[in-house]
Design an enzyme around this catalytic site. Structure first.
Site, mmCIF file in Angstrom:
data_model
loop_
_atom_site.group_PDB
_atom_site.id
_atom_site.type_symbol
_atom_site.label_atom_id
_atom_site.label_comp_id
_atom_site.label_asym_id
_atom_site.label_seq_id
_atom_site.Cartn_x
_atom_site.Cartn_y
_atom_site.Cartn_z
ATOM 1 N N ALA A 55 8.052 -1.353 1.975
ATOM 2 C CA ALA A 55 7.874 -2.807 1.885
ATOM 3 C C ALA A 55 8.862 -3.411 0.880
ATOM 4 C CB ALA A 55 6.446 -3.118 1.471
ATOM 5 N N ASP A 58 12.086 -3.630 2.480
ATOM 6 C CA ASP A 58 12.147 -4.793 3.379
ATOM 7 C C ASP A 58 12.431 -6.073 2.606
ATOM 8 O OD1 ASP A 58 11.708 -3.349 5.629
ATOM 9 O OD2 ASP A 58 9.564 -3.786 5.778
ATOM 10 N N LEU A 104 14.754 -1.787 15.391
ATOM 11 C CA LEU A 104 14.020 -2.957 15.892
ATOM 12 C C LEU A 104 14.100 -4.099 14.885
ATOM 13 C CD1 LEU A 104 10.707 -1.226 17.078
ATOM 14 C CD2 LEU A 104 12.435 -2.262 18.558
ATOM 15 N N ASP A 141 4.340 5.491 11.689
ATOM 16 C CA ASP A 141 5.169 5.581 10.490
ATOM 17 C C ASP A 141 5.631 7.024 10.285
ATOM 18 O OD1 ASP A 141 6.499 4.661 8.345
ATOM 19 O OD2 ASP A 141 4.748 4.310 7.079
ATOM 20 N N ARG A 160 17.647 10.119 14.210
ATOM 21 C CA ARG A 160 18.368 8.910 14.616
ATOM 22 C C ARG A 160 19.736 8.809 13.944
ATOM 23 N NH1 ARG A 160 18.311 3.014 13.843
ATOM 24 N NH2 ARG A 160 17.259 3.234 11.855
ATOM 25 N N GLU A 204 8.209 9.559 18.009
ATOM 26 C CA GLU A 204 8.076 9.644 16.553
ATOM 27 C C GLU A 204 7.473 10.989 16.167
ATOM 28 O OE1 GLU A 204 9.254 6.864 15.460
ATOM 29 O OE2 GLU A 204 8.702 6.656 13.339
ATOM 30 N N TYR A 256 7.467 7.385 23.115
ATOM 31 C CA TYR A 256 7.279 5.968 23.437
ATOM 32 C C TYR A 256 8.480 5.315 24.122
ATOM 33 C CZ TYR A 256 9.416 5.881 18.739
ATOM 34 O OH TYR A 256 10.208 6.114 17.649
ATOM 35 N N LYS A 321 7.037 -4.610 23.558
ATOM 36 C CA LYS A 321 8.196 -4.413 24.433
ATOM 37 C C LYS A 321 8.001 -5.168 25.742
ATOM 38 C CE LYS A 321 8.849 0.213 22.541
ATOM 39 N NZ LYS A 321 8.705 1.651 22.749
ATOM 40 N N LYS A 345 5.394 -6.257 11.837
ATOM 41 C CA LYS A 345 5.059 -5.427 10.672
ATOM 42 C C LYS A 345 3.753 -5.913 10.042
ATOM 43 C CE LYS A 345 7.667 -2.728 8.811
ATOM 44 N NZ LYS A 345 8.989 -2.498 8.327
ATOM 45 N N CYS A 439 -13.351 2.612 -29.406
ATOM 46 C CA CYS A 439 -13.651 1.581 -28.420
ATOM 47 C C CYS A 439 -12.757 0.361 -28.691
ATOM 48 C CB CYS A 439 -15.127 1.195 -28.528
ATOM 49 S SG CYS A 439 -15.536 -0.276 -27.558
ATOM 50 N N CYS A 442 -15.502 -2.635 -29.925
ATOM 51 C CA CYS A 442 -16.279 -2.570 -31.178
ATOM 52 C C CYS A 442 -15.661 -1.615 -32.202
ATOM 53 C CB CYS A 442 -17.721 -2.163 -30.884
ATOM 54 S SG CYS A 442 -17.902 -0.437 -30.397
ATOM 55 N N CYS A 457 -18.539 4.803 -25.073
ATOM 56 C CA CYS A 457 -18.765 4.128 -26.340
ATOM 57 C C CYS A 457 -20.257 4.271 -26.587
ATOM 58 C CB CYS A 457 -18.363 2.654 -26.225
ATOM 59 S SG CYS A 457 -18.930 1.682 -27.624
ATOM 60 N N CYS A 462 -22.446 -2.568 -28.806
ATOM 61 C CA CYS A 462 -21.051 -2.941 -28.508
ATOM 62 C C CYS A 462 -21.049 -4.226 -27.662
ATOM 63 C CB CYS A 462 -20.374 -1.797 -27.758
ATOM 64 S SG CYS A 462 -18.752 -2.245 -27.126
HETATM 65 S S1 IVH Z 1 10.921 1.705 20.069
HETATM 66 C C1 IVH Z 1 14.888 0.332 21.124
HETATM 67 N N1 IVH Z 1 8.407 2.193 19.713
HETATM 68 O O1 IVH Z 1 10.285 2.163 14.505
HETATM 69 C C2 IVH Z 1 13.547 0.768 20.788
HETATM 70 N N2 IVH Z 1 9.882 2.526 17.877
HETATM 71 O O2 IVH Z 1 11.893 0.064 13.274
HETATM 72 C C3 IVH Z 1 13.524 1.605 19.619
HETATM 73 N N3 IVH Z 1 8.782 3.381 15.864
HETATM 74 O O3 IVH Z 1 13.372 3.761 14.764
HETATM 75 C C4 IVH Z 1 12.287 2.095 19.132
HETATM 76 N N4 IVH Z 1 6.757 3.477 16.690
HETATM 77 O O4 IVH Z 1 11.282 5.216 14.394
HETATM 78 C C5 IVH Z 1 9.637 2.182 19.156
HETATM 79 N N5 IVH Z 1 6.139 2.621 19.541
HETATM 80 C C6 IVH Z 1 7.347 2.606 18.993
HETATM 81 C C7 IVH Z 1 7.566 3.009 17.660
HETATM 82 C C8 IVH Z 1 8.854 2.948 17.137
HETATM 83 C C9 IVH Z 1 7.500 3.707 15.620
HETATM 84 C C10 IVH Z 1 9.863 3.451 14.858
HETATM 85 C C11 IVH Z 1 11.085 4.196 15.321
HETATM 86 C C12 IVH Z 1 12.196 3.196 15.202
HETATM 87 C C13 IVH Z 1 11.645 2.235 14.199
HETATM 88 C C14 IVH Z 1 12.290 0.875 14.326
#
Ligand code: IVH
Length: 706
Positions: A55, A58, A104, A141, A160, A204, A256, A321, A345, A439, A442, A457, A462
């Site tokens: 975070a 980010d 993404l 994650d 990646r 993942e 995925y 998606k 997020k 303490c 006190c 204590c 106190c």
């Molecule tokens: S799709 C072009 N689907 O998130 C599509 N990514 O921030 C690319 N991730 O590098 C990824 N769950 O490591 C996709 N259901 C999911 C995901 C996912 C986790 C991660 C992945 C990616 C990152 C992007």
């Protein structure tokens, strides 16, 4: 560049110096942010030693994006915003993905999500965008992985990397049980029956939370450094030179996405590719949903934001998606990310912040609890500025020191916790924290009895204890006195209006003095006095809970009230008699008996009686005490009694109603559909087994059938 207002003003020398310097400041900050981000990329992707939470990363990345959007003249091609992903490392050999692995774009709330889709609608045109379907997925994650299959056989696994070139981690990934080494031929759909020539399966790799906890506890025992979170431990486990170590780490995989499929099957929707993957033996998340409106997408996101901790693994958001592969093609990609997908997020559950100090708070029973005073940080949906550190041993185990940068975690409704320090950021010369001798309120010594983990204590006078005791007395669950919160109690203590819980009932005789306190008007005084008056009728169990007897929580308070039926009966009971109560152990019983033996406490009880508080329990035993000393186990359902009703019938006659059968059990009452184990055990131990009629006779007469 060079034609916008700011540039001209600076060039002709007529602009304000303020304007020029704000531009200069932005440029300096951009340069600084880039080098910070590149360094963290290196720590994250290559060293697996992140120094900041995702975070916080980010926050930095967003600041850079914002500044670059405002000052596009400072964008350079090597800015982290312009290149995909992190950087490569020397340990594993490089692999070029058949199709680049994109990242993404992120949104953080429903409004941003709507804006994302509005932009796409404009690109597609209203007609094409109408009736669009979305696939909602969880954003796991872990680490993105690309698996290459040739002729249906697992051939290679690559990280990646920078999106184009990743690292070859085949041998380590081969050890992950849930990754098929040979694809399964699906017979259900002839168009897919042939295993394609080549196929890139993306998904993942992650470590389920349970495996992460187990790994960390093994490492702790072995004196090895622990991993900060499941993501880091998954990354660390994949980067092992020895695949046997990876094999021991219980990694999992969820697929995925499909990458390139040269010579492979063709699909028209993402949902179809996912069913193909599932049919071919790849694990696909069962939580994935196909929906046909943005409002359903938002419902999906909101649901998982609140239920993320019900999953066995960590997620940091949802991924949305576009389902139609034709529409995806139309939408295309930006330099870094597809337009057809977006990551929503969730608020971070972990952040790093400065541990400004470790202080000690004194509770109502004198317990001294260390807590972290933090630079306020927004985490898990709220701002956290304090977090308990529990006790001396916990501080030592975590080795957190004043001045450390620490990881703070707040998951859902759970109270915030300090996970540990970021050792790489520890300034030199930070001394380990030591528990204070005295303490903080006190100044009397704090004592940690041998064999206990808690400091106390021991000064009953106190002021910190008085405050906590009176505030607890008035709290919900106890005497529930609205308006008698901690701040008011502190004020009354400061001006000497009250010293003990019983003094609360003297306040009605001190209205004049209360009126002199700033902020107390006639109405608030009358409301407070009415609430105090109303508290006199609270159930005995609440009063027992409110009296600050060690080990007596809300449940035990109610249990004692029910079992003894009156304050006086409890006050005059011996520890053994109290311990005979179902659900009350020896330690609690001793603590209760000791409390009533202290003259000051007896005095409090006498005063509370004189003020007219309710001293009677909910069910003073009225039934004949036919079952005194007996333990009757009930199993299965009875026609004339609910489960609670049967229990009540036993306990109100002086018996106990334990849940399990032991040598001490007097009889087992067996109803419909009984627990087989209980019946067998009763038979083994030769304990009488009663039907409902015999149970009724027992209740009445106290006699077991002959
Ligand atoms: S799709 C072009 N689907 O998130 C599509 N990514 O921030 C690319 N991730 O590098 C990824 N769950 O490591 C996709 N259901 C999911 C995901 C996912 C986790 C991660 C992945 C990616 C990152 C992007």
């Amino acid at each position: 560049m060079g034609t916008d207002g700011r540039e001209r003003i600076a060039a002709d020398g007529s602009g304000s110096t303020e304007e020029t310097s704000s531009e200069e400041r932005a440029r300096e900050r951009i340069v600084q942010l880039r080098s910070i981000i590149i360094r963290h990329n290196e720590l994250y992707y290559n060293a697996d030693q992140p120094e900041i939470s995702d975070a916080d990363y980010d926050v930095l990345a967003n600041e850079l994006r914002r500044l670059e959007a405002e000052f596009p003249e400072f964008i350079t091609p090597d800015s982290p915003t312009q290149v995909i992903g992190g950087v490569g490392s020397a340990q594993f050999s490089a692999v070029t993905h058949l199709q680049p692995m994109m990242s993404l774009d992120n949104v953080f709330d429903a409004e941003e999500l709507e804006r994302w889709w509005k932009r796409n609608e404009r690109l597609l045109g209203a007609e094409a965008a109408g009736g669009v379907r979305f696939v909602c997925e969880l954003k796991i994650d872990g680490l993105a992985m690309s698996l290459l299959y040739r002729g249906g056989r697992f051939e290679r696994a690559a990280t990646r990397g920078d999106g184009r070139i990743g690292e070859d981690v085949t041998e380590n990934v081969r050890t992950i049980a849930s990754i098929p080494k040979q694809m399964v031929h699906s017979n259900s759909d002839s168009s897919r029956a042939d295993t394609p020539g080549m196929l890139e399966v993306r998904g993942e790799v992650f470590m389920p939370r349970e495996a992460f906890e187990a790994l960390n506890s093994r490492r702790r025992e072995a004196g090895e450094p622990i991993f900060a979170n499941p993501r880091n431990s998954a990354a660390g486990s994949l980067r092992q030179k020895d695949p046997l170590i990876t094999a021991s780490r219980e990694l999992s995989f969820l697929s995925y996405q499909l990458g390139a499929t040269p010579g492979g099957p063709e699909f028209s929707s993402h949902a179809d590719t996912l069913s193909f993957l599932a049919d071919a033996g790849f694990p696909v998340s069962p939580e994935i949903r196909v929906v046909d409106s943005l409002s359903e997408v938002i419902t999906f996101c909101t649901h998982w934001q609140h239920h993320r901790n019900d999953l066995p693994y960590d997620i940091d958001g949802a991924v949305i998606k576009v389902d139609s592969l034709r529409l995806r093609e139309e939408l295309g990609n930006t330099a870094k990310a597809p337009r057809w997908a977006i990551a929503m997020k969730f608020p971070p559950e972990e952040r790093t912040t400065l541990l400004k100090a470790i202080e000690v708070s004194i509770g109502r029973t004198g317990k001294a609890t260390p807590f972290a005073v933090l630079e306020p940080v927004f985490v898990g949906g709220s701002t956290v500025s304090m977090a308990t550190l529990h006790n001396e041993d916990q501080v030592a185990v975590k080795d957190v020191r004043e001045g450390d940068t620490v990881i703070v975690r707040k998951a859902g409704d759970v109270i915030p916790e300090v996970v540990g320090p970021v050792l790489a950021l520890r300034p030199e010369g930070l001394a380990p924290w030591t528990f204070p001798d005295n303490c903080p309120v006190c100044q009397k010594p704090l004592i940690r009895p041998v064999g206990e983990s808690v400091h106390r204590c021991t000064n009953g006078d106190c002021p910190a204890q008085s405050l906590a005791r009176i505030a607890h007395f008035g709290s919900r669950g106890a005497l529930d006195i609205e308006g008698l919160g901690e701040r008011t109690v502190q004020t009354f203590l400061d001006v000497g209006l009250i010293e003990t819980v019983a003094d609360v009932y003297e306040l009605k005789n001190r209205i004049d003095r209360i009126g002199q306190i700033e902020g107390f008007g006639g109405v608030s005084i009358q409301n407070l006095l009415a609430a105090i008056e109303a508290s006199k009728t609270r159930p005995l169990g609440n009063l027992l809970f409110g009296l600050n007897i060690r080990h007596v929580g809300a449940t035990i308070g109610q249990t004692l009230a029910k079992a003894f039926g009156s304050m006086d009966r409890l006050a005059n009971a011996s520890a053994d008699e109290i311990a005979a109560t179902e659900g009350v152990g020896g330690v609690i019983a001793a603590s209760v008996a000791e409390w009533f033996a202290v003259p000051e406490n007896r005095d409090t009880i006498d005063r509370l009686r004189a003020y007219g508080l309710n001293f009677e329990g909910p069910a003073a035993p009225s039934a004949p005490q036919t079952l005194t000393g007996m333990a009757i186990v009930v199993t299965g359902s009875l026609a004339g009694f609910s489960r609670d009703g049967a229990e009540e019938a036993i306990t109100s006659r002086g018996g106990k109603s334990p849940r399990s059968v032991s040598k001490k059990t007097t009889a087992v009452v067996v109803g419909n559909d009984p627990g087989a184990a209980k019946v067998t055990k009763a038979e083994e131990l030769g304990i009488p087994i009663l039907d409902e009629a015999a149970f009724e006779a027992l209740l009445e007469t106290g006699q077991l059938p002959t």
